[in-house]
Enzyme design. Structure first.
Site, PDB file in Angstrom:
ATOM      1  N   VAL A 168       2.815 -68.371-128.352  1.00 18.73           N
ATOM      2  CA  VAL A 168       3.560 -67.281-127.738  1.00 18.73           C
ATOM      3  C   VAL A 168       3.277 -65.985-128.483  1.00 18.73           C
ATOM      4  O   VAL A 168       2.773 -65.990-129.609  1.00 18.73           O
ATOM      5  CB  VAL A 168       5.079 -67.568-127.736  1.00 18.73           C
ATOM      6  CG1 VAL A 168       5.405 -68.747-126.830  1.00 18.73           C
ATOM      7  CG2 VAL A 168       5.579 -67.820-129.150  1.00 18.73           C
ATOM      8  N   HIS A 199      17.756 -70.872-135.370  1.00 18.42           N
ATOM      9  CA  HIS A 199      18.060 -69.590-134.745  1.00 18.42           C
ATOM     10  C   HIS A 199      17.228 -68.455-135.342  1.00 18.42           C
ATOM     11  O   HIS A 199      16.635 -67.641-134.633  1.00 18.42           O
ATOM     12  CB  HIS A 199      19.558 -69.291-134.886  1.00 18.42           C
ATOM     13  CG  HIS A 199      20.006 -68.101-134.103  1.00 18.42           C
ATOM     14  ND1 HIS A 199      19.988 -66.811-134.612  1.00 18.42           N
ATOM     15  CD2 HIS A 199      20.493 -67.985-132.834  1.00 18.42           C
ATOM     16  CE1 HIS A 199      20.424 -65.963-133.702  1.00 18.42           C
ATOM     17  NE2 HIS A 199      20.744 -66.650-132.611  1.00 18.42           N
ATOM     18  N   ASN A 224      28.066 -62.334-126.776  1.00 17.11           N
ATOM     19  CA  ASN A 224      27.984 -63.126-125.555  1.00 17.11           C
ATOM     20  C   ASN A 224      29.367 -63.564-125.092  1.00 17.11           C
ATOM     21  O   ASN A 224      30.227 -63.918-125.910  1.00 17.11           O
ATOM     22  CB  ASN A 224      27.112 -64.371-125.773  1.00 17.11           C
ATOM     23  CG  ASN A 224      25.756 -64.025-126.363  1.00 17.11           C
ATOM     24  OD1 ASN A 224      25.159 -63.007-126.009  1.00 17.11           O
ATOM     25  ND2 ASN A 224      25.276 -64.870-127.266  1.00 17.11           N
ATOM     26  N   ALA A 243      27.562 -54.963-134.830  1.00 17.75           N
ATOM     27  CA  ALA A 243      26.852 -54.110-133.881  1.00 17.75           C
ATOM     28  C   ALA A 243      27.691 -52.914-133.465  1.00 17.75           C
ATOM     29  O   ALA A 243      27.144 -51.857-133.101  1.00 17.75           O
ATOM     30  CB  ALA A 243      26.448 -54.912-132.647  1.00 17.75           C
ATOM     31  N   ASP A 295       2.707 -70.176-135.152  1.00 13.41           N
ATOM     32  CA  ASP A 295       2.693 -68.819-134.602  1.00 13.41           C
ATOM     33  C   ASP A 295       3.251 -67.777-135.567  1.00 13.41           C
ATOM     34  O   ASP A 295       3.284 -66.590-135.242  1.00 13.41           O
ATOM     35  CB  ASP A 295       3.482 -68.769-133.283  1.00 13.41           C
ATOM     36  CG  ASP A 295       2.778 -69.523-132.168  1.00 13.41           C
ATOM     37  OD1 ASP A 295       1.669 -70.028-132.418  1.00 13.41           O
ATOM     38  OD2 ASP A 295       3.338 -69.629-131.069  1.00 13.41           O
ATOM     39  N   SER A 331      21.381 -62.051-128.820  1.00 14.82           N
ATOM     40  CA  SER A 331      20.596 -62.226-130.041  1.00 14.82           C
ATOM     41  C   SER A 331      19.123 -61.963-129.753  1.00 14.82           C
ATOM     42  O   SER A 331      18.424 -61.301-130.524  1.00 14.82           O
ATOM     43  CB  SER A 331      20.771 -63.641-130.592  1.00 14.82           C
ATOM     44  OG  SER A 331      22.059 -63.832-131.127  1.00 14.82           O
ATOM     45  N   ASP A 355      19.598 -63.931-140.917  1.00 18.52           N
ATOM     46  CA  ASP A 355      19.923 -65.053-140.025  1.00 18.52           C
ATOM     47  C   ASP A 355      19.979 -66.340-140.823  1.00 18.52           C
ATOM     48  O   ASP A 355      20.313 -66.325-142.013  1.00 18.52           O
ATOM     49  CB  ASP A 355      18.882 -65.137-138.899  1.00 18.52           C
ATOM     50  CG  ASP A 355      19.489 -65.553-137.571  1.00 18.52           C
ATOM     51  OD1 ASP A 355      19.929 -66.714-137.464  1.00 18.52           O
ATOM     52  OD2 ASP A 355      19.523 -64.723-136.646  1.00 18.52           O
ATOM     53  N   VAL A 395      24.605 -48.079-135.649  1.00 14.26           N
ATOM     54  CA  VAL A 395      23.831 -49.287-135.341  1.00 14.26           C
ATOM     55  C   VAL A 395      23.482 -49.295-133.862  1.00 14.26           C
ATOM     56  O   VAL A 395      24.304 -48.925-133.009  1.00 14.26           O
ATOM     57  CB  VAL A 395      24.635 -50.552-135.719  1.00 14.26           C
ATOM     58  CG1 VAL A 395      23.877 -51.813-135.315  1.00 14.26           C
ATOM     59  CG2 VAL A 395      24.947 -50.560-137.206  1.00 14.26           C
TER      60      VAL A 395
END
Length: 490
Positions: A114, A97, A189, A201, A72, A253, A63, A206
């Site tokens: 979180v 991202h 998306n 993908a 975190d 994602s 990424d 995959v």
């Protein structure tokens, strides 16, 4: 009606104490971020973590890089690498991202933070670009190889483009699959103008992930297509962002990151399980949410992490997503197909895998707060009743002009002593062994009790005479002179 305000003060104090205890014992209010992670509750992550946390598994995040200094993610991020031709490692993120994706996979809550799907896993950041923008095919291909060579057992690719993977990208994916790595990609998306599953993908082998909403419905922002393998939450996914921030993400994602976390959980639970068997376990335990079998929206179904970790799924020898049958066969492993159970777990005994189906930490917390408040209120009520009873006795004693020291000598529940503050009732003799109280004489018209002489100053009651009609026997008088002689003696 008048209200004694003073008598209400203890009650008010007890109520205030109860509310203070409730306020102090409200950690749920102090950690609102975890409450925003609705998808963790739907996936039963609190129970899942009793079975596996992904410990020891390395997940590569291809990424924009990862901000390793986020509270975190401290201790969760390895050095990684950069595949776009620049020097340095992957621990930097100008876009945010990649940090968000890494948090979904492996965040560890620090205070008000979180949770990730696999908080025991480590993140290997492969930085594909600098700043924002698109990724080059060369950077993606090199990044996949860097991830495999860096020890990753799962690779997450939360990006995509139109068409099919380039030859070098396809070669790199094959390299990963041949080295027993699970490769996961986001389907894409509709907001990006796409209506088919994105590359890479859509590459065979995959796990292409589509998105769902709260409640498990298909997310309208997700693309669909025959290459879809499984579905996972992708709408309003709350987690970390760069610059030590937090925020929501919408998109496949996020769905892809969740499935990558699930793959890490399985690989930690079954360290000897091959990548094809991990993939098979994910699709075999998915909850079939669309038409029976594989469909363009949900693929084989919505993921079920608990079943994926605990169901009895036979291992396979080859990747179930490869071959001509993978596009339509709902049961590539030949084991009966995905169960249409609506999320039920009748295929296995959860208690054998450490899951007792108990309450969550938040439920235990709420119950504990409730018990604490009830105990405080009951204690306050008991104190008030004791105080009020004593106050009432004092007021009654003052009204009767009884000294406090006399009242204090009275044992609750026992009759008072004769010399306390009760006088001798009129018309009654004193109890045996007690003389008449001073100032009290023998009641008129009564003789002293047997064995007691008349009290001093008291004789025969005055005015007493024989009842009418009673007197000495007729003809009877006191004897005079010598006694009469019997007739026989005359």
């Amino acid at each position: 009606m008048r209200v004694n305000v003073g008598s209400l003060r203890p009650v008010v104090a007890c109520l205030l104490a109860g509310f203070l205890v409730a306020g102090v014992a409200q950690p749920a209010a102090a950690a609102p971020r975890r409450a925003e992670q609705w998808y963790l509750d739907e996936l039963r992550i609190d129970q899942v973590h009793k079975v596996s946390t992904g410990r020891g598994v390395v997940v590569a995040v291809l990424d924009s890089g990862v901000e390793a200094s986020h509270p975190d993610l401290r201790g969760q991020v390895l050095a990684g690498a950069r595949s776009y031709g620049a020097a340095g490692d992957g621990r930097a993120d100008e876009d945010g991202h990649g940090t968000h994706i890494a948090g979904i996979i492996a965040a560890k809550a620090s205070g008000d933070g979180v949770d990730g799907i696999a908080p025991g896993a480590k993140i290997l950041p492969i930085k594909l670009r600098k700043g924002t923008g698109s990724n080059s095919e060369a950077a993606v291909a090199l990044g996949i190889r860097m991830a495999v060579d860096g020890g990753a057992k799962v690779i997450n690719m939360s990006f995509g483009g139109p068409g099919m993977a380039s030859p070098q990208e396809a070669s790199a994916i094959k390299y990963a699959l041949d080295h027993d790595v699970v490769v996961v990609g986001s389907a894409g998306n509709t907001a990006n103008g796409r209506n088919t599953v994105s590359s890479p993908a859509n590459t065979p082998g995959v796990i292409a992930v589509t998105g769902t909403t709260k409640g498990g419905k298909f997310w309208s922002g997700s693309v669909r297509g025959p290459e879809a393998v499984v579905a996972a939450p992708g709408d309003s996914v709350y987690n970390i962002t760069n610059e030590a921030g937090y925020g929501w993400g919408d998109g496949t994602s996020d769905s892809s990151a969740i499935v990558s976390g699930l793959a890490a959980l399985i690989r930690a639970k079954y360290p000897d399980l091959s990548a094809p068997s991990v993939i098979n376990r994910i699709i075999r335990t998915a909850r079939d949410a669309g038409p029976s079998g594989r469909d363009p929206q949900y693929g084989f179904g919505v993921i079920d992490p608990m079943k994926a970790l605990t169901a009895n799924v036979p291992p396979v020898t080859s990747n179930p997503l490869l071959g001509p049958a993978a596009a339509t066969d709902p049961d590539p492993a030949g084991t009966g197909g995905p169960a249409r159970t609506g999320g039920a777990d009748e295929e296995f005994d959860v208690t054998q895998h450490g899951d007792r189906g108990g309450p969550t930490d938040q439920q235990v917390m709420v119950v504990g707060i409730g018990i604490a408040v009830v105990l405080v209120l009951l204690l306050g009520l008991a104190v008030f009743l004791i105080w009020n009873r004593r106050r009432y006795r004092r007021e009654a004693a003052r009204a009767a002009q009884i000294p406090d020291e006399v009242l204090d000598r009275v044992t609750p529940g026992a009759p008072p002593s004769p010399d306390a503050y009760y006088g001798q009732p009129s018309g009654y003799a004193p109890p045996p062994g007690y003389p008449p109280p001073p100032g009290h004489g023998q009641p008129s018209g009564y003789a002293p009790p047997p064995g007691y002489p008349p009290p001093p100053g008291h004789g025969q009651p005055s005015g007493y005479a024989p009842p009418p009609g009673y007197g000495p026997p007729s003809g009877y008088g006191p004897p005079g002179g010598p006694p009469p002689v019997p007739p026989t003696e005359r």
